[in-house]
Scaffold this motif. Sequence first.
Motif, PDB file in Angstrom:
ATOM      1  N   GLU A  21       0.851  -1.178   0.000  1.00 46.21           N
ATOM      2  CA  GLU A  21       0.000   0.000   0.000  1.00 46.21           C
ATOM      3  C   GLU A  21       0.892   1.235   0.000  1.00 46.21           C
ATOM      4  OE1 GLU A  21      -4.072  -1.197   2.288  1.00 46.21           O
ATOM      5  OE2 GLU A  21      -2.288  -0.882   3.524  1.00 46.21           O
ATOM      6  N   LEU A  22       0.610   2.158  -0.903  1.00 45.77           N
ATOM      7  CA  LEU A  22       1.365   3.404  -1.005  1.00 45.77           C
ATOM      8  C   LEU A  22       0.503   4.574  -0.550  1.00 45.77           C
ATOM      9  CD1 LEU A  22       3.220   3.383  -4.462  1.00 45.77           C
ATOM     10  CD2 LEU A  22       4.257   3.210  -2.193  1.00 45.77           C
ATOM     11  N   LEU A  23       1.064   5.424   0.294  1.00 43.67           N
ATOM     12  CA  LEU A  23       0.447   6.706   0.606  1.00 43.67           C
ATOM     13  C   LEU A  23       0.982   7.713  -0.403  1.00 43.67           C
ATOM     14  CD1 LEU A  23      -1.171   8.664   2.439  1.00 43.67           C
ATOM     15  CD2 LEU A  23       0.932   8.945   3.776  1.00 43.67           C
ATOM     16  N   LEU A  24       0.086   8.328  -1.166  1.00 40.35           N
ATOM     17  CA  LEU A  24       0.483   9.288  -2.188  1.00 40.35           C
ATOM     18  C   LEU A  24       0.437  10.705  -1.624  1.00 40.35           C
ATOM     19  CD1 LEU A  24      -1.458   7.894  -5.299  1.00 40.35           C
ATOM     20  CD2 LEU A  24       0.795   7.236  -4.422  1.00 40.35           C
ATOM     21  N   PHE A  25       1.423  11.523  -1.990  1.00 41.14           N
ATOM     22  CA  PHE A  25       1.480  12.892  -1.487  1.00 41.14           C
ATOM     23  C   PHE A  25       2.199  13.788  -2.487  1.00 41.14           C
ATOM     24  CE2 PHE A  25       5.232  10.671   0.000  1.00 41.14           C
ATOM     25  CZ  PHE A  25       6.265  11.568  -0.224  1.00 41.14           C
ATOM     26  N   ARG A  26       2.114  15.092  -2.269  1.00 40.93           N
ATOM     27  CA  ARG A  26       2.810  16.073  -3.083  1.00 40.93           C
ATOM     28  C   ARG A  26       3.702  16.920  -2.183  1.00 40.93           C
ATOM     29  NH1 ARG A  26      -2.194  15.567  -5.444  1.00 40.93           N
ATOM     30  NH2 ARG A  26      -2.247  15.326  -7.710  1.00 40.93           N
ATOM     31  N   ASP A  74      11.788  18.927   6.233  1.00 36.95           N
ATOM     32  CA  ASP A  74      11.196  19.402   4.984  1.00 36.95           C
ATOM     33  C   ASP A  74      11.639  18.453   3.876  1.00 36.95           C
ATOM     34  OD1 ASP A  74      10.751  20.718   2.490  1.00 36.95           O
ATOM     35  OD2 ASP A  74      10.656  22.653   3.520  1.00 36.95           O
ATOM     36  N   LEU A  75      10.716  17.612   3.413  1.00 37.81           N
ATOM     37  CA  LEU A  75      11.078  16.560   2.467  1.00 37.81           C
ATOM     38  C   LEU A  75      11.521  17.138   1.126  1.00 37.81           C
ATOM     39  CD1 LEU A  75      11.350  13.557   2.124  1.00 37.81           C
ATOM     40  CD2 LEU A  75       8.943  13.412   1.522  1.00 37.81           C
ATOM     41  N   ALA A  76      10.896  18.235   0.695  1.00 37.92           N
ATOM     42  CA  ALA A  76      11.295  18.851  -0.572  1.00 37.92           C
ATOM     43  C   ALA A  76      12.743  19.321  -0.520  1.00 37.92           C
ATOM     44  CB  ALA A  76      10.359  20.020  -0.895  1.00 37.92           C
ATOM     45  N   ARG A  86       7.962  29.054   5.533  1.00 39.82           N
ATOM     46  CA  ARG A  86       7.417  28.916   6.885  1.00 39.82           C
ATOM     47  C   ARG A  86       5.986  29.417   6.985  1.00 39.82           C
ATOM     48  NH1 ARG A  86       9.039  27.358  11.776  1.00 39.82           N
ATOM     49  NH2 ARG A  86      11.021  26.731  10.866  1.00 39.82           N
ATOM     50  N   GLU A  87       5.656  30.485   6.232  1.00 37.09           N
ATOM     51  CA  GLU A  87       4.300  31.033   6.326  1.00 37.09           C
ATOM     52  C   GLU A  87       3.247  30.107   5.717  1.00 37.09           C
ATOM     53  OE1 GLU A  87       6.389  33.038   2.788  1.00 37.09           O
ATOM     54  OE2 GLU A  87       6.867  32.475   4.852  1.00 37.09           O
ATOM     55  N   GLU A  88       3.696  29.095   4.941  1.00 41.45           N
ATOM     56  CA  GLU A  88       2.758  28.145   4.335  1.00 41.45           C
ATOM     57  C   GLU A  88       2.645  26.847   5.123  1.00 41.45           C
ATOM     58  OE1 GLU A  88       3.655  27.447   0.251  1.00 41.45           O
ATOM     59  OE2 GLU A  88       3.878  29.570  -0.247  1.00 41.45           O
ATOM     60  N   MET A  89       3.472  26.676   6.144  1.00 38.61           N
ATOM     61  CA  MET A  89       3.519  25.390   6.847  1.00 38.61           C
ATOM     62  C   MET A  89       2.200  25.045   7.534  1.00 38.61           C
ATOM     63  SD  MET A  89       7.355  25.246   8.477  1.00 38.61           S
ATOM     64  CE  MET A  89       8.802  25.253   7.418  1.00 38.61           C
ATOM     65  N   LYS A 102      13.983   4.860  14.523  1.00 39.32           N
ATOM     66  CA  LYS A 102      13.715   6.221  14.966  1.00 39.32           C
ATOM     67  C   LYS A 102      12.420   6.729  14.354  1.00 39.32           C
ATOM     68  CE  LYS A 102      18.635   7.446  15.408  1.00 39.32           C
ATOM     69  NZ  LYS A 102      19.707   8.362  14.925  1.00 39.32           N
ATOM     70  N   THR A 103      11.788   7.668  15.060  1.00 38.71           N
ATOM     71  CA  THR A 103      10.576   8.295  14.566  1.00 38.71           C
ATOM     72  C   THR A 103      10.910   9.699  14.090  1.00 38.71           C
ATOM     73  OG1 THR A 103       9.188   7.027  16.098  1.00 38.71           O
ATOM     74  CG2 THR A 103       8.232   9.017  15.163  1.00 38.71           C
ATOM     75  N   GLN A 104      10.405  10.051  12.912  1.00 40.27           N
ATOM     76  CA  GLN A 104      10.602  11.384  12.377  1.00 40.27           C
ATOM     77  C   GLN A 104       9.369  11.774  11.556  1.00 40.27           C
ATOM     78  OE1 GLN A 104      13.440   9.004  11.474  1.00 40.27           O
ATOM     79  NE2 GLN A 104      11.650   8.092  10.496  1.00 40.27           N
ATOM     80  N   GLY A 105       9.201  13.074  11.355  1.00 41.16           N
ATOM     81  CA  GLY A 105       8.095  13.546  10.540  1.00 41.16           C
ATOM     82  C   GLY A 105       8.614  14.208   9.278  1.00 41.16           C
ATOM     83  N   PHE A 106       7.901  14.022   8.171  1.00 40.86           N
ATOM     84  CA  PHE A 106       8.259  14.658   6.908  1.00 40.86           C
ATOM     85  C   PHE A 106       7.177  15.665   6.539  1.00 40.86           C
ATOM     86  CE2 PHE A 106      10.559  10.568   6.527  1.00 40.86           C
ATOM     87  CZ  PHE A 106      11.838  11.072   6.338  1.00 40.86           C
ATOM     88  N   LEU A 107       7.591  16.908   6.378  1.00 45.73           N
ATOM     89  CA  LEU A 107       6.669  17.978   5.976  1.00 45.73           C
ATOM     90  C   LEU A 107       6.416  17.873   4.484  1.00 45.73           C
ATOM     91  CD1 LEU A 107       5.226  20.653   6.914  1.00 45.73           C
ATOM     92  CD2 LEU A 107       7.270  21.834   6.056  1.00 45.73           C
ATOM     93  N   VAL A 108       5.137  17.806   4.090  1.00 41.72           N
ATOM     94  CA  VAL A 108       4.753  17.712   2.676  1.00 41.72           C
ATOM     95  C   VAL A 108       3.655  18.722   2.395  1.00 41.72           C
ATOM     96  CG1 VAL A 108       5.386  15.268   2.583  1.00 41.72           C
ATOM     97  CG2 VAL A 108       3.013  15.908   3.047  1.00 41.72           C
ATOM     98  N   GLY A 109       3.508  19.072   1.116  1.00 41.51           N
ATOM     99  CA  GLY A 109       2.522  20.070   0.757  1.00 41.51           C
ATOM    100  C   GLY A 109       1.099  19.578   0.876  1.00 41.51           C
TER     101      GLY A 109
END
Length: 310
Positions: A21-26, A74-76, A86-89, A102-109
């Motif tokens: 299963e793939l989670l799709l994102f931009r 920031d994945l990009a 930052r103003e769009e986060m 390890k646990t980490q978060g990836f910022l995506v649009g």
Amino acid sequence: MAGVLDSVNQRTQLVGQNRLELLLFRLRGQQVYGINVFKVKEVLQCPKLSSIPNSRSMICGVAHIRGETIPIIDLAMSIRLPGIPREEMGSCFVIITEYNRKTQGFLVGGVDRIVNMNWEDILPPPKGAGKEVYLTAVTRIDDRIVEIIDVEKILSEVSPLEQDVGEDIRTRSAERVPGHRPVLVVDDSAVARRQIERCLTAIGMEVVTRNDGKQAYDYLKEITADGSRATDHLSLIISDVEMPEMDGYTLVTKCKNDAAVKDVYIMLHTSLSGVFNKAMVQKVGADDFMAKFSPDELAERVMEIIDREQ
């Protein structure tokens, strides 16, 4: 707890069927990317972030989520694209993942949907893409190219892992009887292959590498075509799980159903979450499982397996 068990049961139905299963994102543009759902703990609106002094530019900060302090990347920017301002986060999302213990978060649009796919439809990156490309695979969904990012390459740059085997283990390995058969290492990430090969050569092991399960199984059929057994040629197999064309679970299933190969010891070595792997390893019949990546632990386990199998 029932919810967790239901999730395990549901996902293990895919095991051995060469499906994922793939989670799709931009990120910022229209290009669609994918990440294996097994690595995703949750997806949430970007929370309030606290800055980290002197951190790498792609580290947006840390978030406090369910009692845990998690770095947000920031994945990009991590794949050399323009980062999210930052103003769009606040309107963006964070994919919380578990890689390499390890646990980490990836910022995506933006996050699209989850799709169920066959690993045979997940293909290696185009040849000639170059060594600096941050992809492990590509696929096509709804006539769009979906790129699957090499997260292990990103994390090796953002937060490098210790890659050298400890001196005491090296000393003990030097005292062992030489002449062991090679280890077959199967992993689609060039970074991961180099890490494992460096670890094993440090303890005197010869290493053969293949990039995915299909390549590995073709190699196993080739070396046993003369009527010999895989154990005549290899000490053991160390295989990743997530790989294009044929995943590690399917590779194990095929090996264990092949008379010439079934006796070779197979360790699944993966950055996927351990809670699901225990159920899956048992289902497909792998001999062992280890979470990536601890060079000392891997070296110790390999020496133990080889000494026991002799």
